[in-house]
Design an enzyme around this catalytic site. Structure first.
Site, PDB file in Angstrom:
ATOM      1  CB  THR A  56       1.078  -0.850  -1.050  1.00 15.22           C
ATOM      2  OG1 THR A  56       1.497  -1.149   0.692  1.00 15.22           O
ATOM      3  CG2 THR A  56      -0.136  -0.563  -1.179  1.00 15.22           C
TER       4      THR A  56
ATOM      5  CE  LYS B  96       6.341  -8.862   1.336  1.00 13.99           C
ATOM      6  NZ  LYS B  96       4.717  -7.741   0.223  1.00 13.99           N
ATOM      7  NE  ARG B  97      -0.872  -8.445   8.101  1.00 14.71           N
ATOM      8  CZ  ARG B  97      -1.551  -9.348   7.724  1.00 14.71           C
ATOM      9  NH1 ARG B  97      -1.758 -10.944   8.114  1.00 14.71           N
ATOM     10  NH2 ARG B  97      -2.491  -9.329   5.873  1.00 14.71           N
TER      11      ARG B  97
ATOM     12  CE  LYS C  96       0.803 -10.103   4.493  1.00 10.66           C
ATOM     13  NZ  LYS C  96       0.664  -8.961   3.164  1.00 10.66           N
TER      14      LYS C  96
ATOM     15  CE  LYS D  55       3.901   1.450   0.801  1.00  9.09           C
ATOM     16  NZ  LYS D  55       3.334   1.806   1.985  1.00  9.09           N
TER      17      LYS D  55
ATOM     18  CG  HIS E 165      -8.724  -4.146   2.178  1.00 14.20           C
ATOM     19  ND1 HIS E 165      -7.682  -3.036   1.043  1.00 14.20           N
ATOM     20  CD2 HIS E 165      -9.488  -3.210   2.795  1.00 14.20           C
ATOM     21  CE1 HIS E 165      -7.922  -2.435   1.113  1.00 14.20           C
ATOM     22  NE2 HIS E 165      -9.118  -1.546   1.559  1.00 14.20           N
TER      23      HIS E 165
END
Length: 801
Positions: free
Chosen positions: A640, A532-533, A538, A644, A346
């Site tokens: 993901t 998100k985290r 990110k 969504k 992952h």
């Protein structure tokens, strides 16, 4: 199921559970009674499913994951049973607030983010596709943590999700097993001349399973999610003579991801990993023996999937069972193990590819270490004539006094897959290049997917009803049928309907923001979402730099033409990840500064919603206009939230990273906003080492102003944090190329603004995103896993007939 029958059953269940009439019951009591009733409705199907698999010796997959993130399960179970509307209408007639009852259910938050949510989507889809499959994980006493903001800082509080019990789980005392740790283990010949392990003074823990039914969508299939909890075996009670000693043991399954910044924290995490792996493997073998097939045929009836590196010990534990308990030869046991195991990687982030010190593995898991050592020795022996020495050394499981868990998972399984096309390509060509040289046939791609029942049918009922009215209801069972919406991209009535649905969802979120954050936002503004985290790669920081840029432009020119915009963040930082927590503090202080500055006339607002979880995501995602997917290219495995948000009509602002590339391919360049470095350009910088963040800073006056705001007092209350952010970018040369992508990102956001002003154009883009989201259904993803990797089949399942 008629409403009359349901209401009768519900009143009866309330009396049985609480000796109380409906009129005197609380929302929590109503929830518990409803949960018990729903369980009763699916219990026969659960039993029949298990019997079907056993009687017909169906090959099953067991999905091992240290995280599962189901969220609330009530509405999902009602939907999959086909009685959601019946219950909603019945509650209305009974005068019960259905939403309030749903809210009383705690989030089952046994995961951190994408990994755990993916595992839960897969559980839903495996059952809904009629596939024989089960989950295996840990029943944590506390969820990840409850996030609070105090003076802008993240504070972690315990998430006591089990405080009132879990209405969906069934304790299976009869299925408990013992798991052994520590002590001294040595090999001794038995009377048949076989070497068998002798355990001296091991610590024995009792693993007790709690099973939760995983309901398929209107198909009578109920699979099992088995979560393990630790207890003290009766035979070991005398060893724990104080509350403190008992507490230390019971805390083993207390918390997801114990802080691994200390040696003790790392020991707890490794203990957790072996605990649920060993318990799960023992449980599987015990079931397998019931079907009465020789152990040599295990791979024809059982598939075991290793979700990320945390359950990599599955390889060594199955070898232990086959060697020590079942008396198989090493060669036969290894052949079976490789055929049974498969592994999903992952991440390409080196710190996430787990490594454990040899001394820790020897002390905590002596038998595991002996087996891993022998796997490593035989690997060296086998490869000696097939590859050069340097390559073999790089791919060893044990090297540099560490046990490399990803190497164990790859060598010990027949399949290794990435989770988006780019990610899988990078695994083959960069991150795991040596392994793809040795085992080219084992590498493949399986792009992630999402359970569209939850992320559209449940979380966005207004859009679901509009789709039913426009294209019929077949999309609810066949996700690719949502593509029929493309026939309406020039239909003004449908486009207007989409706009009205979006506004309705934005109004709901705006009300929540006012209630929780005390910030008034307008549903007419652009809702720009990054959820998100919190991690540096990110690049929430890049988003923040753009926010400050817009703010300064408005300060300089209050008449600047632009659409009002609300920037919405949702994210948790790992408790020991100080830089991520620093960014949270900075976002919160920028939010305070901007939201209280009357001179910009509320044209931008910044909102950081605390304690981001599945339930909050279900409120934010349907309301989003813009989906921020801005990780540095090559760093995000898949993502993901991008899927969504796309499904709910948000338009994506993205780098060409992870599944963003496949979203771009699905919707076309005109219906997504792409910017920034490409993966090959990032790697070129790594090779040339000629990136200069300070040069970028010196050449851009607005960027200087934005960065200086962190250290010159412009942003209040961040003296230490502002300096840390500034230094990470300038002094330490901007590891994730935030400044390199700054100009392109700011320019792209201007395009977003201009495009949004063309209402018809934006609504058409939104429709095209929704219409092309069907390909990212986790139903399709698990079907590809089932066919290509697990070799399991749903075609002969006839449950409850």
């Amino acid at each position: 199921m008629t409403k009359e029958q349901f209401k009768k059953d519900f009143r009866k269940r309330l009396r049985e559970k609480f000796a109380i009439e409906l009129e005197d019951s609380s929302e929590t009591e109503q929830l518990v009674a409803l949960g018990a009733l729903v369980q009763a409705y699916y219990s026969d199907a659960w039993t029949d499913t298990w019997k079907e698999y056993l009687t017909n010796k169906k090959k099953q997959v067991y999905y091992f994951s240290i995280e599962f993130l189901p969220g609330k399960m009530l509405k999902s179970n009602l939907l999959n049973l086909g009685i959601l509307t019946t219950v909603q209408e019945s509650f209305k007639e009974l005068g019960i607030n259905f939403s309030a009852v749903c809210k009383a259910e705690p989030d089952m938050a046994l995961g951190n983010g994408g990994l755990g949510r993916l595992a839960s989507c897969f559980m839903d889809s495996i059952a809904s596709c009629g596939l024989p499959g089960n989950g295996n994980g840990i029943r944590y006493d506390y969820g990840l943590f409850k996030q609070k903001f105090v003076d802008g800082y993240q504070v972690e509080l315990p998430d006591e999700w089990l405080k009132g019990g879990n209405i969906w789980e069934v304790r299976k005392e009869s299925k408990a097993v013992n798991v052994l740790f520590g002590g001294n283990v040595y090999l001794r010949e038995n009377h048949r001349g076989q070497l068998k392990p002798v355990y001296e003074n091991p610590r024995i823990l009792r693993a007790v399973p709690y099973d939760t039914g995983m309901l398929g969508y209107e198909n009578d299939v109920v699979n099992t999610l088995r979560l393990w909890s630790v207890e003290i075996p009766a035979s070991e009670e005398y060893k724990y003579q104080s509350i403190e000693e008992r507490r230390k043991l019971e805390d083993l399954t207390a918390v997801l991801y114990p802080d691994d910044s200390s040696e003790q924290g790392r020991v707890v995490r490794l203990t957790q990993e072996y605990f649920f792996v060993s318990a799960g493997m023992q449980s599987i073998v015990r079931y397998y023996k019931k079907i009465g097939v020789p152990m040599e045929e295990l791979y024809e009836h059982i598939a075991i999937h290793i979700n990320d590196t945390h359950p990599a010990l599955c390889v060594a534990e199955l070898m232990r069972i086959l060697l020590d308990d079942e008396d198989l030869s090493w060669e036969r046991a290894w052949d079976i193990t490789v055929k049974v195991m498969s592994y999903t990687n992952h991440t390409i982030m080196a710190e996430a590819l787990e490594k454990w010190p040899v001394h820790m593995m020897q002390e905590l898991l002596p038998r595991m270490y002996q087996i891993i050592q022998e796997i490593d020795r035989r690997f060296l022996e086998e490869m000696a004539h097939l590859a050069d020495q340097d390559l073999i050394e790089r791919t060893r499981i044990i090297k540099d006094n560490q046990v490399h868990m990803a190497h164990l998972a790859i060598i010990g399984s027949h399949s290794t897959n990435g989770v988006a096309k780019l990610h899988s390509d990078l695994l083959r060509t960069v991150v795991l290049k040596d392994f793809s040289t040795l085992y080219p046939e084992r590498f493949n791609n399986k792009t992630n997917g999402i359970a569209q029942r939850r992320w559209l049918q449940l979380s966005n009922e207004p859009l679901s009803h509009l789709l039913d009215k426009t294209i019929g209801c077949s999309w609810r069972k066949n996700p690719e049928d949502i593509h029929l919406l493309m026939n309406y991209q020039n239909d003004e009535a449908v486009l207007t309907g989409l706009g009205e649905v979006k506004w309705e969802n934005k109004k709901r979120l705006a009300d929540y923001i006012l209630k929780t954050n005390g910030v008034a936002v307008s549903p007419d503004a652009i809702f720009d979402v990054q959820i998100k985290r919190l991690h540096a790669y990110k690049r929430q920081l890049l988003n923040l730099l753009n926010i400050l840029t817009i703010y300064f432009e408005l300060k300089d020119n209050p008449k600047k033409v632009m659409e009002p915009r609300v920037f919405i963040f949702g994210a948790k930082a790992a408790p020991s990840y100080t830089y991520a927590k620093t960014i949270i503090k900075c976002i919160n202080e920028v939010a305070n500064m901007i939201n209280n500055d009357e001179s910009i006339n509320h044209r931008i607002k910044v909102v950081f919603l605390e304690n981001y979880n599945v339930s909050l995501a279900e409120m934010i995602i349907p309301a989003a206009d813009v989906s921020e997917q801005i990780s540095l290219a090559s760093k995000e495995a898949s993502g993901t939230s991008n899927m969504k948000l796309m499904l709910n009509g948000a338009v994506t602002v993205a780098t060409l990273d992870g599944a963003n590339i496949e979203i771009r391919d699905a919707v076309g360049n005109d219906n997504i906003f792409i910017f920034g470095l490409r993966e090959d350009e990032v790697y070129r910088y790594y090779e040339s080492k000629d990136y200069s963040a300070i040069k970028t800073y010196e050449q851009n006056p607005m960027l200087q102003r934005v960065l200086n705001a962190f250290i010159d007092g412009t942003i209040p209350n961040i003296y230490r944090e502002g300096q840390e952010v500034f230094d990470s970018l300038i002094k330490y040369n901007d590891e994730y190329f935030v400044l390199r992508d700054y100009d392109a990102y700011v320019e792209t956001q201007r395009k977003v603004d201009a495009t949004y002003r063309d209402t018809s154009r934006w609504q058409k883009m939104s429709l095209i995103n929704i219409a092309n989201a069907g390909r990212f259904s986790s139903d399709l993803t698990v079907e590809r896993y089932a066919e290509d990797i697990w070799k399991i089949d749903s075609s002969k399942i006839i449950v409850g007939k």
